[in-house]
Design an enzyme around this catalytic site. Structure first.
Site, mmCIF file in Angstrom:
data_model
loop_
_atom_site.group_PDB
_atom_site.id
_atom_site.type_symbol
_atom_site.label_atom_id
_atom_site.label_comp_id
_atom_site.label_asym_id
_atom_site.label_seq_id
_atom_site.Cartn_x
_atom_site.Cartn_y
_atom_site.Cartn_z
ATOM 1 N N LYS A 1 51.028 3.171 62.456
ATOM 2 C CA LYS A 1 51.071 4.299 62.629
ATOM 3 C C LYS A 1 51.455 4.318 64.437
ATOM 4 C CE LYS A 1 50.677 6.991 60.285
ATOM 5 N NZ LYS A 1 51.301 6.979 59.311
ATOM 6 N N HIS B 1 54.030 -5.321 59.699
ATOM 7 C CA HIS B 1 53.292 -4.491 61.018
ATOM 8 C C HIS B 1 51.982 -6.210 60.604
ATOM 9 C CE1 HIS B 1 53.854 -0.789 60.029
ATOM 10 N NE2 HIS B 1 53.476 -0.561 59.154
ATOM 11 N N SER C 1 46.688 9.511 63.472
ATOM 12 C CA SER C 1 47.375 9.467 62.352
ATOM 13 C C SER C 1 46.621 8.852 60.914
ATOM 14 C CB SER C 1 48.563 8.478 63.693
ATOM 15 O OG SER C 1 49.539 8.630 62.934
HETATM 16 P P1 A3P Z 1 51.186 11.025 64.090
HETATM 17 O O1 A3P Z 1 50.571 10.862 62.982
HETATM 18 O O2 A3P Z 1 50.691 11.229 65.087
HETATM 19 O O3 A3P Z 1 52.403 12.299 63.835
HETATM 20 P P2 A3P Z 1 54.168 4.616 61.874
HETATM 21 O O4 A3P Z 1 55.683 6.084 61.660
HETATM 22 O O5 A3P Z 1 54.691 3.374 62.973
HETATM 23 O O6 A3P Z 1 53.600 4.490 60.781
HETATM 24 O O7 A3P Z 1 54.105 6.079 62.868
HETATM 25 C C1 A3P Z 1 53.954 7.173 62.277
HETATM 26 C C2 A3P Z 1 53.809 8.842 63.517
HETATM 27 O O8 A3P Z 1 54.371 8.214 64.582
HETATM 28 C C3 A3P Z 1 53.350 10.087 63.757
HETATM 29 O O9 A3P Z 1 52.249 10.702 64.050
HETATM 30 C C4 A3P Z 1 54.640 9.820 62.917
HETATM 31 O O10 A3P Z 1 54.555 12.099 63.525
HETATM 32 C C5 A3P Z 1 55.493 9.789 64.380
HETATM 33 N N1 A3P Z 1 56.460 9.392 64.675
HETATM 34 C C6 A3P Z 1 57.637 9.503 63.869
HETATM 35 N N2 A3P Z 1 58.885 9.611 64.767
HETATM 36 C C7 A3P Z 1 58.528 9.723 65.427
HETATM 37 C C8 A3P Z 1 59.589 10.535 66.784
HETATM 38 N N3 A3P Z 1 60.613 10.260 66.695
HETATM 39 N N4 A3P Z 1 58.688 11.325 67.730
HETATM 40 C C9 A3P Z 1 57.368 11.208 67.861
HETATM 41 N N5 A3P Z 1 56.523 10.789 67.046
HETATM 42 C C10 A3P Z 1 57.190 10.129 66.183
#
Ligand code: A3P
Length: 291
Positions: free
Chosen positions: A44, A100, A130
């Site tokens: 996340k 991860h 998140s």
């Molecule tokens: P939120 O749950 O705060 O919206 P991961 O990819 O490590 O699992 O993280 C997911 C988080 O990154 C989510 O956060 C998601 O919305 C955010 N995320 C993914 N792509 C993004 C982008 N292009 N810009 C901003 N946040 C992004």
């Protein structure tokens, strides 16, 4: 202990993603290549965002690959058995690979490889929020319960892939190595274009202005949210239920302010300060941690 997790080498892992067999394959059979590019994160923290950015950089800004191939095929998770087996056979160059894994485990196999590693890190308060919603919508984590009980677990108990603190402190030991770069989610938000250029420099990739513009445009939150190859809606509903909470949820900095009570925030700050006192790296969010 929930059956959502399995234990390997002292760490918990979601058993839907990681198995003893996959970890043994990684330790004994996976072939690291010096031209690999590793996208490493605590869950996340911007994993899928970095996959989009790296895929677009690899293709000089052409979004076709991003728009036609799911992200887990473009930059597979090394800790998943089938993905790691396919990577060994892959003729892609460079291979984009996601992980991860905590450094303590990753490095046992990586050893002295010259492959490049980009570690993306996010304010742990936002990563925790998140993760809370991800745990509600995905089969990889056990039910988070209330925010209060989840935060206690996140801050003080064994978490899948290790605690945020041991993950970050472990990977920060790589600071200063030529093949290691750390990138914050907050900097991606503040200056995506500048961050893309920095990443290109680290990777030794030269992109012209038009290509950089395309990387920025196609890795925006709104584009990724619409892109089935990036938003995980192609994954079987048994793994992720976007009705409960979309994977591409909010994509903002500071959502913890909408989710924590004052007491939860103070509790977080207290544990953060104590856990991070031996970490010499300073992060953008450190100044806002209460004295
Ligand atoms: P939120 O749950 O705060 O919206 P991961 O990819 O490590 O699992 O993280 C997911 C988080 O990154 C989510 O956060 C998601 O919305 C955010 N995320 C993914 N792509 C993004 C982008 N292009 N810009 C901003 N946040 C992004």
């Amino acid at each position: 202990m929930s059956d959502a997790y399995m234990e390997y080498d002292g760490f918990l892992f979601p058993h839907h993603a990681v198995t003893k067999e996959s970890m043994e394959f990684l330790a004994n059979e996976f072939q690291f290549r010096d031209d690999d590019i590793y996208n490493v994160t605590y869950p996340k923290s911007g994993t899928t965002w970095m996959i989009e950015i790296l895929s677009l950089i690899k293709k000089h800004g052409d979004p076709t690959w991003n728009n036609t191939v799911p992200n887990w095929e473009r930059a597979p998770w090394i800790e998943e058995l089938e993905a790691a087996q396919k990577l060994n056979e892959s003729e892609e160059c460079p291979r984009l690979i996601t992980s991860h894994l905590p450094k303590q485990i990753f490095m046992k196999s990586f050893k002295n490889s010259k492959a490049k590693i980009i570690y993306t890190i996010r304010n742990p308060k936002d990563a925790a929020v998140s993760l809370y919603y991800f745990a509600i919508m995905s089969a990889f984590y056990r039910d988070p319960g209330s925010m209060d009980s989840f935060l206690k677990e996140f801050l003080t108990e064994k978490m899948p892939y290790g605690s945020w603190f041991e993950h970050v402190k472990g990977w920060m030991e790589m600071q200063g190595k030529d093949n290691f770069m750390f990138q914050t989610y907050e900097d991606l938000q503040k200056d995506l274009r500048g961050s893309v250029i920095k990443i290109c420099t680290f990777l030794g990739k030269e992109l012209d202005d038009k290509a950089v513009d395309s990387v920025v445009e196609n890795s925006s939150f709104n584009n990724m949210k619409q892109n089935k190859m990036a938003n995980f809606t192609l994954l079987a509903p048994g793994f992720m239920d976007h009705e409960k909470s979309p994977f591409m949820r909010k994509g903002i900095v500071g959502d913890w302010k909408n989710n924590f009570t004052v007491a939860q925030n103070e509790y977080f700050d207290k544990i953060y300060k104590s856990e991070m006192q031996d970490c010499s790296v300073k992060f953008p969010w450190d100044t806002s941690i209460q004295e």
